[in-house]
Design a protein around this motif. Structure first.
Motif, PDB file in Angstrom:
ATOM      1  N   GLU A  97      40.226  44.984  32.720  1.00  0.00           N
ATOM      2  CA  GLU A  97      39.184  45.550  33.594  1.00  0.00           C
ATOM      3  C   GLU A  97      39.713  45.888  34.984  1.00  0.00           C
ATOM      4  OE1 GLU A  97      34.931  43.681  32.154  1.00  0.00           O
ATOM      5  OE2 GLU A  97      35.977  42.710  33.821  1.00  0.00           O
ATOM      6  N   VAL A  98      40.753  45.178  35.425  1.00  0.00           N
ATOM      7  CA  VAL A  98      41.318  45.425  36.752  1.00  0.00           C
ATOM      8  C   VAL A  98      42.659  46.145  36.661  1.00  0.00           C
ATOM      9  CG1 VAL A  98      40.043  43.572  37.895  1.00  0.00           C
ATOM     10  CG2 VAL A  98      42.282  43.080  36.854  1.00  0.00           C
ATOM     11  N   GLY A  99      42.931  46.711  35.489  1.00  0.00           N
ATOM     12  CA  GLY A  99      44.109  47.561  35.328  1.00  0.00           C
ATOM     13  C   GLY A  99      45.412  46.821  35.084  1.00  0.00           C
ATOM     14  N   ILE A 100      45.346  45.571  34.639  1.00  0.00           N
ATOM     15  CA  ILE A 100      46.563  44.805  34.364  1.00  0.00           C
ATOM     16  C   ILE A 100      46.599  44.477  32.878  1.00  0.00           C
ATOM     17  CG2 ILE A 100      47.847  42.684  34.845  1.00  0.00           C
ATOM     18  CD1 ILE A 100      46.465  42.697  37.619  1.00  0.00           C
ATOM     19  N   MET A 102      47.019  34.967  33.138  1.00  0.00           N
ATOM     20  CA  MET A 102      46.355  35.806  34.143  1.00  0.00           C
ATOM     21  C   MET A 102      47.077  35.696  35.481  1.00  0.00           C
ATOM     22  SD  MET A 102      42.238  35.708  33.336  1.00  0.00           S
ATOM     23  CE  MET A 102      42.018  33.933  33.345  1.00  0.00           C
ATOM     24  N   ALA A 103      47.480  34.489  35.854  1.00  0.00           N
ATOM     25  CA  ALA A 103      48.200  34.305  37.123  1.00  0.00           C
ATOM     26  C   ALA A 103      49.520  35.053  37.113  1.00  0.00           C
ATOM     27  CB  ALA A 103      48.423  32.813  37.375  1.00  0.00           C
ATOM     28  N   ALA A 104      50.246  34.971  36.012  1.00  0.00           N
ATOM     29  CA  ALA A 104      51.517  35.688  35.905  1.00  0.00           C
ATOM     30  C   ALA A 104      51.283  37.196  35.983  1.00  0.00           C
ATOM     31  CB  ALA A 104      52.232  35.315  34.604  1.00  0.00           C
ATOM     32  N   GLY A 105      50.238  37.663  35.314  1.00  0.00           N
ATOM     33  CA  GLY A 105      49.912  39.094  35.365  1.00  0.00           C
ATOM     34  C   GLY A 105      49.601  39.555  36.779  1.00  0.00           C
ATOM     35  N   TRP A 106      48.798  38.759  37.494  1.00  0.00           N
ATOM     36  CA  TRP A 106      48.476  39.104  38.889  1.00  0.00           C
ATOM     37  C   TRP A 106      49.730  39.136  39.756  1.00  0.00           C
ATOM     38  CZ3 TRP A 106      44.660  41.707  40.434  1.00  0.00           C
ATOM     39  CH2 TRP A 106      43.361  41.507  39.981  1.00  0.00           C
ATOM     40  N   LEU A 107      50.571  38.095  39.637  1.00  0.00           N
ATOM     41  CA  LEU A 107      51.741  38.037  40.511  1.00  0.00           C
ATOM     42  C   LEU A 107      52.713  39.170  40.201  1.00  0.00           C
ATOM     43  CD1 LEU A 107      53.112  36.665  42.857  1.00  0.00           C
ATOM     44  CD2 LEU A 107      54.156  35.054  41.243  1.00  0.00           C
ATOM     45  N   GLN A 108      52.926  39.475  38.933  1.00  0.00           N
ATOM     46  CA  GLN A 108      53.790  40.604  38.586  1.00  0.00           C
ATOM     47  C   GLN A 108      53.224  41.905  39.146  1.00  0.00           C
ATOM     48  OE1 GLN A 108      53.923  39.956  34.334  1.00  0.00           O
ATOM     49  NE2 GLN A 108      55.972  39.067  34.473  1.00  0.00           N
ATOM     50  N   HIS A 109      51.921  42.078  39.052  1.00  0.00           N
ATOM     51  CA  HIS A 109      51.265  43.296  39.535  1.00  0.00           C
ATOM     52  C   HIS A 109      51.360  43.413  41.060  1.00  0.00           C
ATOM     53  CE1 HIS A 109      48.265  46.505  39.734  1.00  0.00           C
ATOM     54  NE2 HIS A 109      47.639  45.806  40.663  1.00  0.00           N
ATOM     55  N   LEU A 110      51.083  42.323  41.757  1.00  0.00           N
ATOM     56  CA  LEU A 110      51.019  42.368  43.221  1.00  0.00           C
ATOM     57  C   LEU A 110      52.389  42.298  43.881  1.00  0.00           C
ATOM     58  CD1 LEU A 110      47.966  39.975  43.629  1.00  0.00           C
ATOM     59  CD2 LEU A 110      47.958  42.465  43.987  1.00  0.00           C
ATOM     60  N   ALA A 111      53.324  41.573  43.283  1.00  0.00           N
ATOM     61  CA  ALA A 111      54.641  41.387  43.905  1.00  0.00           C
ATOM     62  C   ALA A 111      55.646  42.444  43.473  1.00  0.00           C
ATOM     63  CB  ALA A 111      55.182  39.995  43.570  1.00  0.00           C
ATOM     64  N   ARG A 119      39.255  34.828  36.799  1.00  0.00           N
ATOM     65  CA  ARG A 119      40.249  35.869  37.087  1.00  0.00           C
ATOM     66  C   ARG A 119      40.304  36.168  38.578  1.00  0.00           C
ATOM     67  NH1 ARG A 119      37.900  41.295  35.516  1.00  0.00           N
ATOM     68  NH2 ARG A 119      36.796  40.837  37.458  1.00  0.00           N
ATOM     69  N   ASP A 120      39.149  36.293  39.202  1.00  0.00           N
ATOM     70  CA  ASP A 120      39.090  36.655  40.615  1.00  0.00           C
ATOM     71  C   ASP A 120      39.597  35.521  41.509  1.00  0.00           C
ATOM     72  OD1 ASP A 120      38.079  39.048  39.681  1.00  0.00           O
ATOM     73  OD2 ASP A 120      36.002  38.575  40.215  1.00  0.00           O
ATOM     74  N   GLU A 121      39.318  34.283  41.138  1.00  0.00           N
ATOM     75  CA  GLU A 121      39.824  33.138  41.896  1.00  0.00           C
ATOM     76  C   GLU A 121      41.343  33.041  41.748  1.00  0.00           C
ATOM     77  OE1 GLU A 121      40.143  29.693  44.245  1.00  0.00           O
ATOM     78  OE2 GLU A 121      38.703  31.319  44.181  1.00  0.00           O
ATOM     79  N   ILE A 122      41.849  33.308  40.560  1.00  0.00           N
ATOM     80  CA  ILE A 122      43.302  33.314  40.357  1.00  0.00           C
ATOM     81  C   ILE A 122      43.933  34.379  41.252  1.00  0.00           C
ATOM     82  CG2 ILE A 122      45.146  33.836  38.710  1.00  0.00           C
ATOM     83  CD1 ILE A 122      43.355  32.469  36.552  1.00  0.00           C
ATOM     84  N   ARG A 123      43.334  35.554  41.330  1.00  0.00           N
ATOM     85  CA  ARG A 123      43.880  36.602  42.202  1.00  0.00           C
ATOM     86  C   ARG A 123      43.926  36.114  43.656  1.00  0.00           C
ATOM     87  NH1 ARG A 123      43.013  43.004  42.863  1.00  0.00           N
ATOM     88  NH2 ARG A 123      44.276  43.165  44.738  1.00  0.00           N
ATOM     89  N   ARG A 124      42.859  35.504  44.126  1.00  0.00           N
ATOM     90  CA  ARG A 124      42.823  35.024  45.504  1.00  0.00           C
ATOM     91  C   ARG A 124      43.969  34.046  45.766  1.00  0.00           C
ATOM     92  NH1 ARG A 124      41.648  31.009  48.365  1.00  0.00           N
ATOM     93  NH2 ARG A 124      40.890  29.651  46.731  1.00  0.00           N
ATOM     94  N   ARG A 125      44.181  33.126  44.839  1.00  0.00           N
ATOM     95  CA  ARG A 125      45.234  32.129  45.009  1.00  0.00           C
ATOM     96  C   ARG A 125      46.622  32.756  44.905  1.00  0.00           C
ATOM     97  NH1 ARG A 125      43.134  26.420  42.681  1.00  0.00           N
ATOM     98  NH2 ARG A 125      40.939  26.688  43.174  1.00  0.00           N
ATOM     99  N   VAL A 126      46.793  33.709  43.990  1.00  0.00           N
ATOM    100  CA  VAL A 126      48.081  34.393  43.850  1.00  0.00           C
ATOM    101  C   VAL A 126      48.400  35.187  45.124  1.00  0.00           C
ATOM    102  CG1 VAL A 126      49.267  36.272  42.620  1.00  0.00           C
ATOM    103  CG2 VAL A 126      48.148  34.436  41.332  1.00  0.00           C
ATOM    104  N   GLU A 127      47.395  35.856  45.685  1.00  0.00           N
ATOM    105  CA  GLU A 127      47.617  36.602  46.925  1.00  0.00           C
ATOM    106  C   GLU A 127      48.051  35.676  48.051  1.00  0.00           C
ATOM    107  OE1 GLU A 127      44.603  40.406  46.473  1.00  0.00           O
ATOM    108  OE2 GLU A 127      43.793  38.536  47.266  1.00  0.00           O
ATOM    109  N   ALA A 187      40.766  36.746  28.128  1.00  0.00           N
ATOM    110  CA  ALA A 187      41.633  36.858  29.308  1.00  0.00           C
ATOM    111  C   ALA A 187      42.273  38.241  29.354  1.00  0.00           C
ATOM    112  CB  ALA A 187      42.701  35.767  29.297  1.00  0.00           C
ATOM    113  N   VAL A 188      42.711  38.726  28.210  1.00  0.00           N
ATOM    114  CA  VAL A 188      43.289  40.077  28.122  1.00  0.00           C
ATOM    115  C   VAL A 188      42.266  41.113  28.573  1.00  0.00           C
ATOM    116  CG1 VAL A 188      44.182  41.850  26.547  1.00  0.00           C
ATOM    117  CG2 VAL A 188      44.934  39.472  26.308  1.00  0.00           C
TER     118      VAL A 188
END
Length: 135
Positions: free
Chosen positions: A59-62, A23-32, A120-128, A53-54
């Motif tokens: 749900e958030v488009g990743i 999930m963290a890798a997915g967020w970082l790839q999406h945001l960066a 998932r949402d906490e991982i996004r916060r930390r990745v951001e 996790a998938v």
């Protein structure tokens, strides 16, 4: 960061490389996008990525459905500028000069979607926050 500067590499590590690190890798790839090289691995990788996790990421488009758990290697750690561990303890090789972070996060294994959403949402916060520091 100019285009001539090398992209930082971030390695996300958890035990099974099936939930949190994916999930963290997915967020970082999406945001960066292409500003950061993203790796993930596990000290004892599972056979398959966690379907909950998938679903949570979908749900958030990743889309992380095509990802596969990968074994943690010394070369991946050497390549990384930042190593983010998530519950793998001492299984992650340590190299002086690397930036290490340990993110204490609940393991989504065996959890339902309702329980995985806050992870998932906490991982996004930390990745951001990490991305803001790197770029």
């Amino acid at each position: 960061m100019t285009t001539s500067e090398p992209r930082p590499t971030v390695l996300f590590v958890c035990v099974h490389n099936a939930g949190r690190s994916q999930m963290a890798a997915g967020w970082l790839q999406h945001l960066a996008r292409d500003r950061v090289e993203v790796l993930s691995a596990g000290s004892q990788p599972a056979d398959l990525i966690n379907p909950v996790a998938v679903a949570a990421m979908a749900e958030v488009g990743i889309d992380i459905a095509t990802e596969q758990p990968k074994v943690l290697t010394e070369s991946a750690v050497r390549e990384a500028d930042v190593v983010v561990t998530m519950g793998c303890g001492d299984a992650c090789p340590f190299f002086p000069g690397k930036r290490y972070e340990d993110w204490a996060l609940d393991d989504p294994a065996g959890q339902d979607l309702t329980a995985v959403r806050p992870i998932r949402d906490e991982i996004r916060r930390r990745v951001e926050a990490l991305l803001a520091e790197l770029t």
